[in-house]
Scaffold this motif. Structure first.
Motif, mmCIF file in Angstrom:
data_model
loop_
_atom_site.group_PDB
_atom_site.id
_atom_site.type_symbol
_atom_site.label_atom_id
_atom_site.label_comp_id
_atom_site.label_asym_id
_atom_site.label_seq_id
_atom_site.Cartn_x
_atom_site.Cartn_y
_atom_site.Cartn_z
ATOM 1 N N LEU A 132 0.853 -1.182 0.000
ATOM 2 C CA LEU A 132 0.000 0.000 0.000
ATOM 3 C C LEU A 132 0.896 1.241 0.000
ATOM 4 C CD1 LEU A 132 -2.964 -0.517 2.525
ATOM 5 C CD2 LEU A 132 -3.145 0.046 0.117
ATOM 6 N N ASN A 133 0.460 2.281 -0.695
ATOM 7 C CA ASN A 133 1.243 3.505 -0.774
ATOM 8 C C ASN A 133 0.390 4.715 -0.404
ATOM 9 O OD1 ASN A 133 3.879 2.495 -1.999
ATOM 10 N ND2 ASN A 133 2.371 1.692 -3.441
ATOM 11 N N PRO A 134 -0.039 4.802 0.869
ATOM 12 C CA PRO A 134 -0.820 5.970 1.272
ATOM 13 C C PRO A 134 0.058 7.212 1.330
ATOM 14 C CG PRO A 134 -0.259 4.653 3.186
ATOM 15 C CD PRO A 134 0.219 3.885 1.992
ATOM 16 N N PRO A 135 -0.531 8.402 1.363
ATOM 17 C CA PRO A 135 0.260 9.618 1.532
ATOM 18 C C PRO A 135 1.147 9.530 2.770
ATOM 19 C CG PRO A 135 -1.983 10.163 0.945
ATOM 20 C CD PRO A 135 -1.965 8.686 1.200
ATOM 21 N N ILE A 136 2.259 10.245 2.760
ATOM 22 C CA ILE A 136 3.277 10.095 3.788
ATOM 23 C C ILE A 136 2.769 10.429 5.192
ATOM 24 C CG2 ILE A 136 4.178 12.439 3.514
ATOM 25 C CD1 ILE A 136 7.004 11.181 3.872
ATOM 26 N N HIS A 137 1.733 11.275 5.288
ATOM 27 C CA HIS A 137 1.234 11.646 6.613
ATOM 28 C C HIS A 137 0.261 10.618 7.184
ATOM 29 C CE1 HIS A 137 -1.930 13.090 3.914
ATOM 30 N NE2 HIS A 137 -2.755 12.969 4.938
ATOM 31 N N MET A 138 -0.104 9.592 6.408
ATOM 32 C CA MET A 138 -0.997 8.540 6.902
ATOM 33 C C MET A 138 -0.162 7.375 7.426
ATOM 34 S SD MET A 138 -4.076 8.275 4.102
ATOM 35 C CE MET A 138 -4.944 9.726 3.496
ATOM 36 N N PRO A 139 -0.122 7.153 8.734
ATOM 37 C CA PRO A 139 0.673 6.044 9.271
ATOM 38 C C PRO A 139 0.034 4.696 8.977
ATOM 39 C CG PRO A 139 -0.553 7.104 11.024
ATOM 40 C CD PRO A 139 -0.777 7.937 9.797
#
Length: 263
Positions: A132-139
């Motif tokens: 998964l590659n969520p935005p960097i601010h999503m842990p």
């Protein structure tokens, strides 16, 4: 942020196809999986025939119940949602049902509709884990979610005063607070300062008073905890809540009665 709101993915232990997956919304993940597996009464009738189920993952930290339901509906109906139907959603022959649903989720988290929300991706069953590659601010977290019916005990209701940006008085329900808890702002004032042209929700920025770099999502969570709100409690019906103003600007009518979905 009004309580705990999560959208979850289930996988049937006896059916690994797309029909053996289920996407739902809950405020109590631990209780909900017990209901799906018929260990506890209360709803979940649609999934009874394919029990037992594994709760694969939860996406949580939605700012309101409406935001969670919008996400749930779009994940369930990617071919219909106006925000997602431009993609090709045909299941690949080699994909399991869970892999197909996670591929949809990956695109959703990177879409303009949701990529600025302070969401948390939590794998409940690591054996199902997929890239998964969520935005960097999503842990990305792992393991079960702790009891979401805990009462917070660090009130900051006394932290009122004048907004550091506009200078006007800040009511507790309208305010947002620096992580250091020294700086008070109207939510709309700080969001407006941190957003670029055309953006409705900030990701991060520099405190206008103490100059520390902060994540918007962390500030919102701090406020929710500090106000002593019970997670899972029904959200306040304030039509002027800033998250509802945002939702009204990006909604579409959903076939599901009584809710909306993103354009």
């Amino acid at each position: 942020m009004d309580g705990f709101h999560a959208v979850y993915l289930l996988s049937s232990q006896c059916n690994k196809s797309v029909t053996g997956t289920y996407i739902g919304y809950t405020v109590y993940p631990g209780r909900r999986i017990l209901q799906h597996n018929r260990f506890q009464a209360g709803g979940a009738h649609k999934t009874a025939k394919l029990a037992p189920w594994d709760m694969v993952m939860c996406i949580h930290n939605f700012p309101t119940r409406t935001a969670g339901l919008v996400f749930e509906w779009a994940w369930q109906n990617p071919k219909v949602s106006k925000r997602l139907k431009q993609h090709t959603w045909k299941k690949k022959h080699s994909e399991t049902g869970v892999q197909y649903q996670i591929r949809i989720l990956d695109i959703m988290l990177q879409s303009n509709t949701w990529k600025r929300l302070p969401l948390v991706v939590q794998w409940m069953k690591s054996e199902y884990k997929e890239p998964l590659n969520p935005p960097i601010h999503m842990p990305i977290a792992y393991g079960p979610i702790e009891d979401t019916d805990q009462e917070c005990v660090t009130p900051i209701a006394t932290l009122t005063g004048d907004c550091c940006l506009c200078g006007q008085d800040v009511a507790v329900e309208d305010g947002i607070y620096c992580i250091k808890r020294h700086c008070v702002f109207h939510s709309v004032c700080l969001a407006g300062k941190w957003c670029s042209k055309g953006e409705l929700l900030p990701i991060s920025g520099q405190c206008a008073r103490c100059s520390t770099e902060q994540l918007w999502g962390e500030m919102v969570k701090l406020k929710a905890r500090s106000m002593g709100k019970r997670k899972g409690k029904k959200e306040a019906r304030d039509s002027n809540h800033w998250t509802k103003q945002l939702a009204r600007m990006t909604v579409e009518t959903s076939p599901r009665k009584g809710m909306v979905s993103p354009n």
